[in-house]
Write an enzyme that holds these catalytic residues in place. Structure first.
Site, short mmCIF file in Angstrom:
data_model
loop_
_atom_site.label_atom_id
_atom_site.label_comp_id
_atom_site.label_asym_id
_atom_site.label_seq_id
_atom_site.Cartn_x
_atom_site.Cartn_y
_atom_site.Cartn_z
N GLN A 192 -28.58 15.34 -0.46
CA GLN A 192 -29.23 15.59 0.83
C GLN A 192 -30.74 15.46 0.72
O GLN A 192 -31.32 15.44 -0.36
CB GLN A 192 -28.87 16.98 1.33
N HIS A 220 -34.45 16.54 3.38
CA HIS A 220 -34.93 17.26 4.55
C HIS A 220 -36.10 16.51 5.17
O HIS A 220 -36.89 15.87 4.46
CB HIS A 220 -35.36 18.68 4.17
N GLU A 276 -38.64 23.44 0.04
CA GLU A 276 -37.97 24.55 -0.64
C GLU A 276 -38.34 24.59 -2.11
O GLU A 276 -38.65 23.56 -2.72
CB GLU A 276 -36.46 24.46 -0.47
N HIS A 278 -31.81 15.00 -3.20
CA HIS A 278 -31.45 15.92 -4.26
C HIS A 278 -30.04 16.46 -4.07
O HIS A 278 -29.46 16.38 -2.98
CB HIS A 278 -32.43 17.10 -4.32
N ARG A 323 -27.60 14.36 5.10
CA ARG A 323 -26.74 14.21 3.93
C ARG A 323 -26.54 12.74 3.57
O ARG A 323 -26.53 11.87 4.44
CB ARG A 323 -25.40 14.89 4.17
#
Length: 411
Positions: free
Chosen positions: A99, A101, A136, A266, A285
């Site tokens: 996936q 972001h 993140e 990742h 995804r």
């Protein structure tokens, strides 16, 4: 100050022991427990437990009841009336999906576009469930393995050549002839759009080639090949198995961390970690999942710039008993604190005079948080919410050893 109870998310890839052990519950758990959420995300909220002065209610309701007191004017000015981060304990016994972001600009545009198209927020075809980006940081509690970021193309050429598979030659030629981000984009795009009939023969052939290399003795790509075999066994016709050959295979020891910015492809493979992210649910995804995959949208957000594992590591610093992991994300800063109730080997207390909003999540032992004449005690598997209006606090180990993770908005 409020005592927080986290929310357990029972995804199939989770562990039956890790989170249950942290929470002091019986193991194995009845179902896989993948994540323990501490935050105010609408999709999964922590609960502020009742005490002598307050009723029980969600952290989201606690914040909405008095946003200036909970968040402070600086946070509201920058992020609006919302807690800008989400803290999780993540426990993976099986690989997560491949996936990436979106950036803040991509998320805002995609959210507006899908709203205009009339796609329901809860639709499985929806890519953007909010207008926020999702950088993140993941901090290993146990040995932790991941795929993250596109590897140096020259090293990928070496790996593909080591497989010595004629069926890979056309793809090897693509990256060998253009060993840069454009070559990576071309090869990844080709692989992720291969017809299922081609994947049905190519993926098993690549797996057989990896088995042959492994049987032939030691390989410098041993970890990458083992991961390929594990993914191929679970997803025998998935283009994500091929995509794993393009990514850095990263191993984190406890205390090591990984920062993933927008566009980083990742997949977390195995291990237990603390994760802090911007408070978003936007995921594009690319494989290793039965869930919705939107290839054009994924390609729109991916960053194909090659990176090394070292470039994905946050900056570490130590301030007394606190180890701080600094990243470029404006929404959060994560740190780990180890206390010794005996005071023999580590400090028994630490003081925080920074403003909130902060979450202190305990993963071992017990802590007492004292401030303004109030004491909140949190056991392993619980957390403490510190609002912006709360007084300065002193955190003390209430057991022989205590470990907690501190999430806050950077000053």
């Amino acid at each position: 100050m409020r005592l927080l109870e986290g929310l357990v998310r029972p995804y199939a890839w989770g562990s039956r022991t890790a989170i249950a052990t942290i929470r002091g519950r019986r193991t194995p758990s009845a179902h896989p427990e993948a994540e323990l959420w501490f935050g105010a995300h609408p999709a999964g909220q922590s609960q502020c437990l009742a005490d002598a002065d307050h009723p029980a209610r969600s952290l989201l309701a606690e914040i909405e009841a008095d946003p200036p007191a909970a968040l402070g004017p600086a946070v509201i000015d920058e992020f609006g009336v919302r807690l800008p981060y989400l803290l999780k304990v993540l426990a993976a016994d099986e690989p997560l999906s491949l996936q990436a972001h979106p950036s803040a600009e991509q998320a805002a545009e995609g959210f507006t576009r899908e709203n205009a198209a009339g796609i329901r927020i809860d639709s499985p075809e929806r890519n953007y469930r909010d207008r926020w980006h999702k950088p993140e940081v993941v901090l290993a509690m146990t040995p932790f393995d991941a795929l993250a970021g596109f590897r140096d193309p020259a090293r990928t050429v070496d790996l593909l050549r080591e497989l010595s598979l004629p069926a890979l030659d056309p793809y090897l030629g693509m990256i060998a002839g253009q060993p840069d981000c454009d070559g990576l984009r071309a090869l990844f795009t080709t692989w992720i759009t291969l017809p299922e009939a081609v994947l049905a023969s190519l993926v098993p052939a690549v797996i057989d080639a990896a088995v042959a290399v492994a049987a032939g003795g030691e390989s410098e790509f041993g970890a990458e090949l083992r991961t390929l075999l594990e993914l191929g066994e679970a997803y025998p016709r998935d283009p994500g198995v091929l995509a794993s050959l393009l990514l850095n295979r990263i191993h984190l020891n406890p205390g090591e961390a990984l920062y993933l910015a927008a566009g980083n492809l990742h997949a977390y493979l195995r291990g237990t970690a603390v994760e802090v992210m911007a408070n978003s649910d936007n995921v594009l995804r690319g494989g290793l999942t039965p869930k919705h995959i939107d290839v054009p949208e994924l390609l729109r957000v991916l960053d194909f710039t090659p990176v090394s594992p070292a470039q994905l590591s946050p900056t570490e610093s130590v301030l007394g008993a606190e180890r701080i992991y600094t990243t470029p994300a404006p929404e959060f800063r994560l740190s780990r604190v180890d206390l010794d109730g005996t005071g023999m080997h580590l400090p028994a207390t630490i003081s925080f005079d920074m403003p909130g909003p902060q979450i202190l999540a305990v993963t071992a032992g017990r802590i007492d948080v004292r401030g303004g004449g109030t004491v909140v005690t949190a056991d392993s598997g619980q957390a403490v919410w510190l609002a912006d209006a709360d007084p300065d606090v002193i955190v003390a180990a209430a057991s022989s050893k205590a470990t907690f993770y501190r999430a806050r908005v950077p000053g």
